[in-house]
Design a protein around this motif. Structure first.
Motif, PDB file in Angstrom:
ATOM      1  N   TRP A 251       0.831  -1.201   0.000  1.00 17.98           N
ATOM      2  CA  TRP A 251       0.000   0.000   0.000  1.00 17.98           C
ATOM      3  C   TRP A 251       0.867   1.254   0.000  1.00 17.98           C
ATOM      4  O   TRP A 251       0.600   2.199  -0.744  1.00 17.98           O
ATOM      5  N   ARG A 252       1.924   1.260   0.819  1.00 19.97           N
ATOM      6  CA  ARG A 252       2.804   2.431   0.870  1.00 19.97           C
ATOM      7  C   ARG A 252       3.505   2.652  -0.464  1.00 19.97           C
ATOM      8  O   ARG A 252       3.702   3.799  -0.872  1.00 19.97           O
ATOM      9  N   ARG A 253       3.874   1.585  -1.170  1.00 22.92           N
ATOM     10  CA  ARG A 253       4.498   1.745  -2.486  1.00 22.92           C
ATOM     11  C   ARG A 253       3.541   2.424  -3.457  1.00 22.92           C
ATOM     12  O   ARG A 253       3.941   3.281  -4.254  1.00 22.92           O
ATOM     13  N   ARG A 254       2.254   2.062  -3.397  1.00 24.33           N
ATOM     14  CA  ARG A 254       1.268   2.727  -4.271  1.00 24.33           C
ATOM     15  C   ARG A 254       1.202   4.219  -3.974  1.00 24.33           C
ATOM     16  O   ARG A 254       1.150   5.059  -4.881  1.00 24.33           O
ATOM     17  N   VAL A 255       1.175   4.556  -2.692  1.00 29.24           N
ATOM     18  CA  VAL A 255       1.123   5.963  -2.302  1.00 29.24           C
ATOM     19  C   VAL A 255       2.374   6.690  -2.787  1.00 29.24           C
ATOM     20  O   VAL A 255       2.298   7.815  -3.306  1.00 29.24           O
ATOM     21  N   ARG A 256       3.523   6.046  -2.636  1.00 29.06           N
ATOM     22  CA  ARG A 256       4.769   6.699  -3.044  1.00 29.06           C
ATOM     23  C   ARG A 256       4.835   6.904  -4.549  1.00 29.06           C
ATOM     24  O   ARG A 256       5.302   7.952  -5.014  1.00 29.06           O
ATOM     25  N   PHE A 257       4.381   5.937  -5.330  1.00 26.43           N
ATOM     26  CA  PHE A 257       4.394   6.117  -6.777  1.00 26.43           C
ATOM     27  C   PHE A 257       3.399   7.198  -7.194  1.00 26.43           C
ATOM     28  O   PHE A 257       3.648   7.959  -8.138  1.00 26.43           O
ATOM     29  N   ALA A 258       2.266   7.251  -6.515  1.00 25.18           N
ATOM     30  CA  ALA A 258       1.293   8.305  -6.810  1.00 25.18           C
ATOM     31  C   ALA A 258       1.891   9.676  -6.523  1.00 25.18           C
ATOM     32  O   ALA A 258       1.763  10.618  -7.310  1.00 25.18           O
ATOM     33  N   ALA A 259       2.578   9.783  -5.368  1.00 26.73           N
ATOM     34  CA  ALA A 259       3.229  11.049  -5.016  1.00 26.73           C
ATOM     35  C   ALA A 259       4.347  11.374  -6.000  1.00 26.73           C
ATOM     36  O   ALA A 259       4.551  12.539  -6.365  1.00 26.73           O
ATOM     37  N   ALA A 260       5.061  10.343  -6.460  1.00 26.82           N
ATOM     38  CA  ALA A 260       6.137  10.554  -7.426  1.00 26.82           C
ATOM     39  C   ALA A 260       5.590  11.127  -8.733  1.00 26.82           C
ATOM     40  O   ALA A 260       6.192  12.032  -9.325  1.00 26.82           O
ATOM     41  N   ALA A 261       4.449  10.611  -9.184  1.00 28.17           N
ATOM     42  CA  ALA A 261       3.842  11.124 -10.415  1.00 28.17           C
ATOM     43  C   ALA A 261       3.493  12.603 -10.268  1.00 28.17           C
ATOM     44  O   ALA A 261       3.726  13.406 -11.180  1.00 28.17           O
ATOM     45  N   GLU A 262       2.946  12.982  -9.116  1.00 34.00           N
ATOM     46  CA  GLU A 262       2.609  14.381  -8.880  1.00 34.00           C
ATOM     47  C   GLU A 262       3.850  15.254  -8.901  1.00 34.00           C
ATOM     48  O   GLU A 262       3.871  16.335  -9.506  1.00 34.00           O
ATOM     49  N   ARG A 263       4.919  14.800  -8.245  1.00 36.12           N
ATOM     50  CA  ARG A 263       6.127  15.622  -8.132  1.00 36.12           C
ATOM     51  C   ARG A 263       6.860  15.717  -9.463  1.00 36.12           C
ATOM     52  O   ARG A 263       7.463  16.753  -9.769  1.00 36.12           O
ATOM     53  N   LEU A 264       6.818  14.669 -10.250  1.00 36.65           N
ATOM     54  CA  LEU A 264       7.404  14.748 -11.592  1.00 36.65           C
ATOM     55  C   LEU A 264       6.670  15.790 -12.419  1.00 36.65           C
ATOM     56  O   LEU A 264       7.274  16.554 -13.175  1.00 36.65           O
ATOM     57  N   GLU A 265       5.338  15.822 -12.288  1.00 36.01           N
ATOM     58  CA  GLU A 265       4.545  16.810 -13.009  1.00 36.01           C
ATOM     59  C   GLU A 265       4.915  18.224 -12.570  1.00 36.01           C
ATOM     60  O   GLU A 265       4.872  19.169 -13.369  1.00 36.01           O
ATOM     61  N   GLN A 266       5.314  18.386 -11.309  1.00 33.86           N
ATOM     62  CA  GLN A 266       5.680  19.697 -10.779  1.00 33.86           C
ATOM     63  C   GLN A 266       7.104  20.100 -11.139  1.00 33.86           C
ATOM     64  O   GLN A 266       7.528  21.217 -10.828  1.00 33.86           O
ATOM     65  N   GLY A 267       7.853  19.184 -11.787  1.00 35.19           N
ATOM     66  CA  GLY A 267       9.204  19.516 -12.218  1.00 35.19           C
ATOM     67  C   GLY A 267      10.299  19.224 -11.210  1.00 35.19           C
ATOM     68  O   GLY A 267      11.445  19.658 -11.387  1.00 35.19           O
ATOM     69  N   VAL A 268       9.982  18.482 -10.147  1.00 32.25           N
ATOM     70  CA  VAL A 268      11.000  18.122  -9.152  1.00 32.25           C
ATOM     71  C   VAL A 268      12.016  17.182  -9.806  1.00 32.25           C
ATOM     72  O   VAL A 268      11.632  16.261 -10.524  1.00 32.25           O
ATOM     73  N   PRO A 269      13.323  17.383  -9.581  1.00 28.74           N
ATOM     74  CA  PRO A 269      14.344  16.515 -10.184  1.00 28.74           C
ATOM     75  C   PRO A 269      14.112  15.045  -9.847  1.00 28.74           C
ATOM     76  O   PRO A 269      13.718  14.704  -8.718  1.00 28.74           O
ATOM     77  N   ILE A 270      14.365  14.190 -10.815  1.00 27.07           N
ATOM     78  CA  ILE A 270      14.117  12.751 -10.648  1.00 27.07           C
ATOM     79  C   ILE A 270      14.899  12.193  -9.475  1.00 27.07           C
ATOM     80  O   ILE A 270      14.404  11.338  -8.722  1.00 27.07           O
ATOM     81  N   LYS A 271      16.129  12.653  -9.267  1.00 28.48           N
ATOM     82  CA  LYS A 271      16.952  12.149  -8.167  1.00 28.48           C
ATOM     83  C   LYS A 271      16.279  12.387  -6.823  1.00 28.48           C
ATOM     84  O   LYS A 271      16.279  11.515  -5.939  1.00 28.48           O
ATOM     85  N   ILE A 272      15.678  13.560  -6.657  1.00 27.72           N
ATOM     86  CA  ILE A 272      14.997  13.885  -5.394  1.00 27.72           C
ATOM     87  C   ILE A 272      13.715  13.078  -5.259  1.00 27.72           C
ATOM     88  O   ILE A 272      13.386  12.570  -4.175  1.00 27.72           O
TER      89      ILE A 272
END
Length: 309
Positions: A251-272
Motif C-alpha cells: 500500500w505504501r508503495r502505491r502511495v509513493r508512486f502516486a506522489a512521485a507522479a505528482e512531483r514529476l509533473e511539478q518539475g521536481v528533479p528525478i533524483k529527489i
C-alpha cells in the motif's frame, strides 16, 4: 463549480447530479453523509445544445450516448464532492488528477483515465494546471458497475479529442456518432490497471495511513507505529489485508508512486523524487516506476508536455 476546499468543509451539492449529495471532505477522506433525490439536472434547449459547454449538467440528458466536455482547471483547485446520472470517464491531456471516493483514492496521470459509474460520489483535485477532457456516457443495464483505471491508448486519446470538437448534442452528425462508437469499443478493450489507493475505516489503521499520505517518504515501520496505537503489529497487518486488500508495504508503495507522479509533473528533479520514494538510486527507482506506470520517469515527464486542445 470549482472551489478551494481546506480542512473540513461540509457542502450540499444539489445541481450536479440527480441527487443531493451531503459530504464532508476531511483531510484525504471524502465521506458520503446522505443521498436524497434531486431533479435539478438541467436539460438544454435546442439552441444551447448546439454549442459547447463547461457545465457538466449540460451533458446529462442529451441524445448522444457519449458526450465530451473540455474544461481547464488551475493547479490546486478542487471540484467538490458530487455525482452524475451518467457514467463518466475522467481523462486529462495535461496535469494530474487526484480523485477520491468514500473508500478509495486515485492519482490519474495523462496516460490513464478513471471510469466512474453513474451516481458514484467523487471529488477531483487538480495537481498542476489540468486540461480535463471528460466523457459522459449513458448508463444502462450492461454498463460497468465498478470504478476502474484504464490505460489510454494513443487511439483512444485522439478519438476523445476529436469528439470534443463537436457541440454538446451532435445528433445527426454521422462522423461524431462513429467516433463515439469507436470510443466505446476502445474503452471495452482498454487494459484495466490496479492503481487505486484504498482508504481504511478502522481508526487505528486510519492514523497510520494518514501519516503516510501526509508524508509518503516517512520510513516509520509498522512495528514502531503499532507501539503507540494500542494495537499489535499482527493486528495492524491483519487490518491491512482485510481493509486495504494488501500488505502495508504494498500500500505504501502505491502511495509513493502516486506522489512521485505528482512531483514529476511539478518539475521536481528525478533524483529527489527517487530519494523521497525510498530508493537509493535513480536507476532502481526508474525500473520500479516503469514496472508500475509502463513509462520511465523521463518518459512520463516528457509525455506531460505533449498537449493538444
Amino acid at each position: 463549480m470549482i472551489e478551494k476546499v481546506t480542512n473540513v468543509q461540509k457542502q450540499k451539492i444539489g445541481t450536479v447530479g440527480s441527487r443531493h449529495c451531503d459530504i464532508s471532505l476531511t483531510g484525504t477522506m471524502l465521506v458520503t453523509k446522505n443521498l436524497c433525490q434531486d431533479k435539478n439536472c438541467r436539460k438544454m434547449d435546442k439552441v444551447t445544445s448546439n454549442l459547447r459547454s463547461t457545465d457538466a449538467r449540460d451533458f446529462q440528458h442529451v441524445s448522444p450516448r457519449v458526450s465530451a466536455m473540455a474544461k481547464d482547471i488551475p493547479d490546486g483547485h478542487v471540484i467538490a464532492g458530487h455525482c452524475h446520472p451518467r457514467d463518466q470517464l475522467l481523462f486529462a491531456v495535461a496535469g494530474v488528477m487526484r480523485v477520491e471516493t468514500a473508500r478509495n483514492a486515485w492519482i490519474v496521470p495523462p496516460d490513464r483515465a478513471l471510469f466512474l459509474p453513474a451516481e458514484e460520489m467523487h471529488a477531483v483535485e487538480a495537481r498542476g494546471n489540468l486540461k480535463m477532457r471528460t466523457l459522459y456516457i449513458t448508463h444502462d443495464a450492461d454498463s460497468e458497475q465498478q470504478v476502474k483505471v484504464l490505460r489510454v491508448t494513443p487511439l483512444m486519446r485522439e478519438l476523445i479529442l476529436a469528439l470534443i470538437q463537436n457541440p454538446v448534442d451532435y445528433s445527426g452528425n454521422s462522423r461524431a456518432e462513429r467516433i463515439a462508437d469507436l470510443i466505446r469499443l476502445e474503452m471495452e478493450a482498454a487494459e484495466s490497471l490496479p492503481a487505486n489507493i484504498p482508504l481504511p475505516s478502522d481508526p487505528r489503521l486510519q492514523n497510520l495511513c494518514a501519516r503516510v499520505l501526509r508524508d509518503p517518504s516517512d520510513v516509520l515501520s509498522m512495528d514502531l507505529f503499532a507501539a503507540g496505537t494500542g494495537a499489535s503489529t499482527k493486528t495492524l497487518a491483519r487490518l491491512c489485508q482485510s481493509e486495504l486488500g494488501m500488505t502495508f508495504g504494498a500500500w505504501r508503495r502505491r502511495v509513493r508512486f502516486a506522489a512521485a507522479a505528482e512531483r514529476l509533473e511539478q518539475g521536481v528533479p528525478i533524483k529527489i523524487v527517487a530519494r523521497d520514494a525510498g530508493y537509493r538510486s535513480s536507476s532502481a527507482f526508474a525500473y520500479a516506476f516503469r514496472q508500475y506506470f509502463g513509462l520511465t520517469p523521463s518518459e512520463f515527464r516528457s509525455g506531460l508536455t505533449v498537449v493538444r486542445i
